[in-house]
Design a protein around this motif. Structure first.
Motif, mmCIF file in Angstrom:
data_model
loop_
_atom_site.group_PDB
_atom_site.id
_atom_site.type_symbol
_atom_site.label_atom_id
_atom_site.label_comp_id
_atom_site.label_asym_id
_atom_site.label_seq_id
_atom_site.Cartn_x
_atom_site.Cartn_y
_atom_site.Cartn_z
ATOM 1 N N LEU A 30 0.833 -1.195 0.000
ATOM 2 C CA LEU A 30 0.000 0.000 0.000
ATOM 3 C C LEU A 30 0.872 1.250 0.000
ATOM 4 C CD1 LEU A 30 -2.807 -0.977 2.539
ATOM 5 C CD2 LEU A 30 -2.671 -1.388 0.080
ATOM 6 N N GLN A 31 0.278 2.360 -0.334
ATOM 7 C CA GLN A 31 1.010 3.624 -0.384
ATOM 8 C C GLN A 31 1.529 4.035 0.992
ATOM 9 O OE1 GLN A 31 -1.486 6.449 -2.421
ATOM 10 N NE2 GLN A 31 -1.328 5.338 -4.355
ATOM 11 N N ASP A 32 0.859 3.567 2.061
ATOM 12 C CA ASP A 32 1.315 3.916 3.411
ATOM 13 C C ASP A 32 2.395 2.959 3.927
ATOM 14 O OD1 ASP A 32 -0.044 1.586 4.072
ATOM 15 O OD2 ASP A 32 -1.518 2.568 5.362
ATOM 16 N N GLU A 35 1.822 -3.924 4.005
ATOM 17 C CA GLU A 35 1.799 -4.979 3.005
ATOM 18 C C GLU A 35 0.718 -6.004 3.346
ATOM 19 O OE1 GLU A 35 4.927 -8.090 0.937
ATOM 20 O OE2 GLU A 35 5.183 -7.629 3.060
ATOM 21 N N HIS A 68 -6.942 2.404 -5.186
ATOM 22 C CA HIS A 68 -6.405 3.751 -4.974
ATOM 23 C C HIS A 68 -5.364 3.791 -3.851
ATOM 24 C CE1 HIS A 68 -9.643 3.750 -1.946
ATOM 25 N NE2 HIS A 68 -8.846 4.569 -1.283
ATOM 26 N N ALA A 69 -5.366 2.801 -2.956
ATOM 27 C CA ALA A 69 -4.400 2.749 -1.855
ATOM 28 C C ALA A 69 -3.175 1.900 -2.197
ATOM 29 C CB ALA A 69 -5.077 2.191 -0.607
ATOM 30 N N THR A 70 -3.185 1.264 -3.361
ATOM 31 C CA THR A 70 -2.134 0.322 -3.750
ATOM 32 C C THR A 70 -0.975 1.023 -4.445
ATOM 33 O OG1 THR A 70 -3.826 -1.370 -4.072
ATOM 34 C CG2 THR A 70 -1.707 -1.760 -5.114
ATOM 35 N N SER A 71 0.250 0.617 -4.061
ATOM 36 C CA SER A 71 1.414 1.155 -4.780
ATOM 37 C C SER A 71 2.042 0.104 -5.686
ATOM 38 C CB SER A 71 2.452 1.724 -3.814
ATOM 39 O OG SER A 71 3.023 0.713 -3.022
ATOM 40 N N SER A 72 1.991 -1.191 -5.277
ATOM 41 C CA SER A 72 2.535 -2.235 -6.150
ATOM 42 C C SER A 72 1.906 -3.590 -5.827
ATOM 43 C CB SER A 72 4.057 -2.335 -6.003
ATOM 44 O OG SER A 72 4.398 -2.824 -4.720
#
Length: 171
Positions: A30-32, A35, A68-72
């Motif tokens: 997540l962006q924060d 995992e 929208h909260a996911t980075s990878s």
């Protein structure tokens, strides 16, 4: 449409992009920085939400991960067959029999024979039974496993399966 209007990804994204994750074990960062790991049961194409399932001590835990909260997203294990059968068993109604592959193949052949005997055009596509190009029967090949948009055909084929003579089938 104005230049500032954005087209929702459901209209532009290929469904295969979502399907590449289904039944695979993934790690979602997540962006924060948090995992989440689990097996992807499904991805909602409208909200782009991942449904992750984990098994801990014979219990199931589910997490909903919003795009929208996911980075990878990283695929950890792509053993689809193991995960598919495990997850599909979870979401079947109580009292569902866990059929072996041989039992399912036998049921498929018996139903195919019955439908052919009743002069219906039948084609087998993997584990699906296509009837007259208008109906599909999924495993375990019971009347409630029929899918069709034509209510008349659906009712007729379901009735035919329900009335299959006992000497024709072993279920």
């Amino acid at each position: 449409m104005e230049e500032d209007d954005e087209v929702h990804p459901i209209f532009t994204k290929d469904p295969d992009e979502w399907m590449q994750y289904v039944y695979k074990q993934v790690s979602i960062m997540l962006q924060d920085g948090k995992e989440y790991c689990g097996i992807v049961y499904t991805v909602d194409p409208v909200s782009e939400t991942f449904v992750l399932v984990n098994f801990v001590d014979d219990k199931m835990k589910t997490d909903l991960i919003f795009k929208h909260a996911t980075s990878s997203i990283t695929i950890l294990n792509d053993n689809v067959e193991l995960n598919k059968s495990k997850l599909d068993r979870l979401f079947r109604p109580d009292g569902h029999h866990n059929w072996t592959d041989e039992e399912l193949k036998s049921r498929l052949q018996l139903l195919k024979s019955w439908l052919l005997k009743n002069r219906l055009p039948v084609e087998v596509d993997g584990e699906l039974l296509h009837v007259a190009g208008a109906l599909v029967v999924q495993p375990p090949y019971n009347p409630e496993n029929c899918i069709s948009t034509n209510e008349i055909i659906l009712g007729k084929i379901q009735g035919l399966i329900k009335n299959m003579p006992s000497d024709q089938h072993s279920w």
